[in-house]
Scaffold this motif. Structure first.
Motif, PDB file in Angstrom:
ATOM      1  N   ARG A 248      -8.864   2.313  -2.573  1.00  0.00           N
ATOM      2  CA  ARG A 248      -8.700   2.310  -1.120  1.00  0.00           C
ATOM      3  C   ARG A 248      -9.645   1.323  -0.419  1.00  0.00           C
ATOM      4  O   ARG A 248      -9.216   0.608   0.484  1.00  0.00           O
ATOM      5  CB  ARG A 248      -8.903   3.718  -0.561  1.00  0.00           C
TER       6      ARG A 248
ATOM      7  N   GLN B 284      -8.319  -1.674   1.885  1.00  0.00           N
ATOM      8  CA  GLN B 284      -8.762  -1.704   3.281  1.00  0.00           C
ATOM      9  C   GLN B 284      -9.410  -3.043   3.602  1.00  0.00           C
ATOM     10  O   GLN B 284      -9.200  -3.611   4.688  1.00  0.00           O
ATOM     11  CB  GLN B 284      -9.742  -0.562   3.537  1.00  0.00           C
TER      12      GLN B 284
ATOM     13  N   ALA C 131       0.827  -1.208   0.000  1.00  0.00           N
ATOM     14  CA  ALA C 131       0.000   0.000   0.000  1.00  0.00           C
ATOM     15  C   ALA C 131       0.859   1.256   0.000  1.00  0.00           C
ATOM     16  O   ALA C 131       0.532   2.249  -0.664  1.00  0.00           O
ATOM     17  CB  ALA C 131      -0.926  -0.014   1.215  1.00  0.00           C
ATOM     18  N   ASN C 132       1.960   1.217   0.735  1.00  0.00           N
ATOM     19  CA  ASN C 132       2.854   2.369   0.776  1.00  0.00           C
ATOM     20  C   ASN C 132       3.573   2.569  -0.562  1.00  0.00           C
ATOM     21  O   ASN C 132       3.707   3.702  -1.046  1.00  0.00           O
ATOM     22  CB  ASN C 132       3.869   2.184   1.895  1.00  0.00           C
ATOM     23  N   GLN C 133       4.017   1.475  -1.165  1.00  0.00           N
ATOM     24  CA  GLN C 133       4.748   1.582  -2.429  1.00  0.00           C
ATOM     25  C   GLN C 133       3.840   1.978  -3.592  1.00  0.00           C
ATOM     26  O   GLN C 133       4.292   2.628  -4.547  1.00  0.00           O
ATOM     27  CB  GLN C 133       5.437   0.245  -2.735  1.00  0.00           C
ATOM     28  N   ASN C 134       2.582   1.576  -3.527  1.00  0.00           N
ATOM     29  CA  ASN C 134       1.658   1.829  -4.640  1.00  0.00           C
ATOM     30  C   ASN C 134       0.529   2.780  -4.248  1.00  0.00           C
ATOM     31  O   ASN C 134      -0.575   2.708  -4.808  1.00  0.00           O
ATOM     32  CB  ASN C 134       1.055   0.498  -5.118  1.00  0.00           C
ATOM     33  N   HIS C 135       0.820   3.663  -3.306  1.00  0.00           N
ATOM     34  CA  HIS C 135      -0.228   4.548  -2.801  1.00  0.00           C
ATOM     35  C   HIS C 135      -0.821   5.422  -3.898  1.00  0.00           C
ATOM     36  O   HIS C 135      -2.048   5.602  -3.982  1.00  0.00           O
ATOM     37  CB  HIS C 135       0.318   5.430  -1.677  1.00  0.00           C
ATOM     38  N   ARG C 136       0.034   5.967  -4.769  1.00  0.00           N
ATOM     39  CA  ARG C 136      -0.469   6.838  -5.828  1.00  0.00           C
ATOM     40  C   ARG C 136      -1.376   6.086  -6.777  1.00  0.00           C
ATOM     41  O   ARG C 136      -2.440   6.576  -7.177  1.00  0.00           O
ATOM     42  CB  ARG C 136       0.725   7.407  -6.603  1.00  0.00           C
TER      43      ARG C 136
ATOM     44  N   ILE D  87      -3.105   3.341  -6.082  1.00  0.00           N
ATOM     45  CA  ILE D  87      -4.328   2.991  -5.353  1.00  0.00           C
ATOM     46  C   ILE D  87      -5.274   4.186  -5.289  1.00  0.00           C
ATOM     47  O   ILE D  87      -6.496   4.042  -5.470  1.00  0.00           O
ATOM     48  CB  ILE D  87      -3.971   2.510  -3.934  1.00  0.00           C
ATOM     49  N   ALA D  88      -4.709   5.366  -5.041  1.00  0.00           N
ATOM     50  CA  ALA D  88      -5.542   6.571  -4.959  1.00  0.00           C
ATOM     51  C   ALA D  88      -6.134   6.935  -6.311  1.00  0.00           C
ATOM     52  O   ALA D  88      -7.318   7.285  -6.407  1.00  0.00           O
ATOM     53  CB  ALA D  88      -4.712   7.719  -4.405  1.00  0.00           C
TER      54      ALA D  88
END
Length: 217
Positions: free
Chosen positions: A181, A185, A168-173, A175-176
């Motif tokens: 999300r 989750q 989630a941290n590496q692919n946050h952009r 995912i957003a």
């Protein structure tokens, strides 16, 4: 002892004949000095770095082994599993493995001394002691593998949670941008629930292990 020193009619001889003040000081020293010696010994033991050096040895060699993996082997190891192994599994092995073994040796020695004293005072107690010891050994042998499996299940579920967090941290952009999300989750909540389910047998086994010796004794 204090009543013998401070009372009007001491029933026992003073430690320092004819001197109540020195006797009180001697009695106080008998309480304080052993406590101070134990404190000093515990501090000395804490500075031996037995746990720290054992953990360092395992962590250094685990990382050395990991860096010498082939590409195929390294691809089969999750980053989350490697991280947990370094910071959680290694301390757990040292604390609940090597150090616990030393404690077992200490308690076995105490048990041997106390058992020999009991049998010396009452020879009829020999058979109950043998039965109790055999029962404990059988219980440990029967449940050891099961307890290890419980701990491994918990460790695997923890690694799954760390993996989701890392992804989630590496692919946050990404995912957003794709409004993912809720799906991420949901995956995390599913894995935290799995960790909760895996933790219950571990706690139940720990309680059973704590209470079993009481039933035998």
């Amino acid at each position: 002892v204090a009543d013998d020193v401070l009372g009007p009619t001491p029933e026992q001889a003073l430690l320092v004949a004819g001197n109540k003040e020195l006797t009180l000081l001697a009695v106080g020293a008998l309480y304080v000095v052993p406590y101070g010696v134990l404190n000093a010994l515990e501090y000395w033991k804490s500075q031996l770095q037995t746990v720290e050096l054992s953990e360092q040895f395992l962590q250094d060699n685990l990382f050395r082994r990991f860096t010498n993996y082939s590409e195929d082997s390294r691809a089969q190891v999750k980053e989350s599993e490697m991280g947990l192994a370094m910071v959680q599994d290694v301390p757990d092995i040292v604390e609940n493995g090597y150090m616990r073994l030393l404690e077992i040796v200490k308690y076995v020695g105490k048990l041997a001394v106390s058992s020999s004293f009991i049998v010396g005072e009452n020879p009829d107690a020999g058979l109950p002691l043998v039965i109790a010891g055999t029962t404990i050994v059988a219980y440990v042998s029967q449940n050891y593998a099961k307890n290890i499996q419980y701990l491994e299940d918990v460790s695997d579920r923890q690694a799954d949670i760390v993996e989701v967090m890392q992804e989630a941290n590496q692919n946050h952009r990404l995912i957003a941008d794709y409004f993912m999300r809720p799906q991420v989750q949901a995956v995390l909540e599913d894995r935290t629930q799995s960790l909760t389910d895996a933790s219950l047998p571990t706690k139940g086994a720990a309680i059973a292990n704590d209470y079993f010796p009481g039933y035998v004794s």
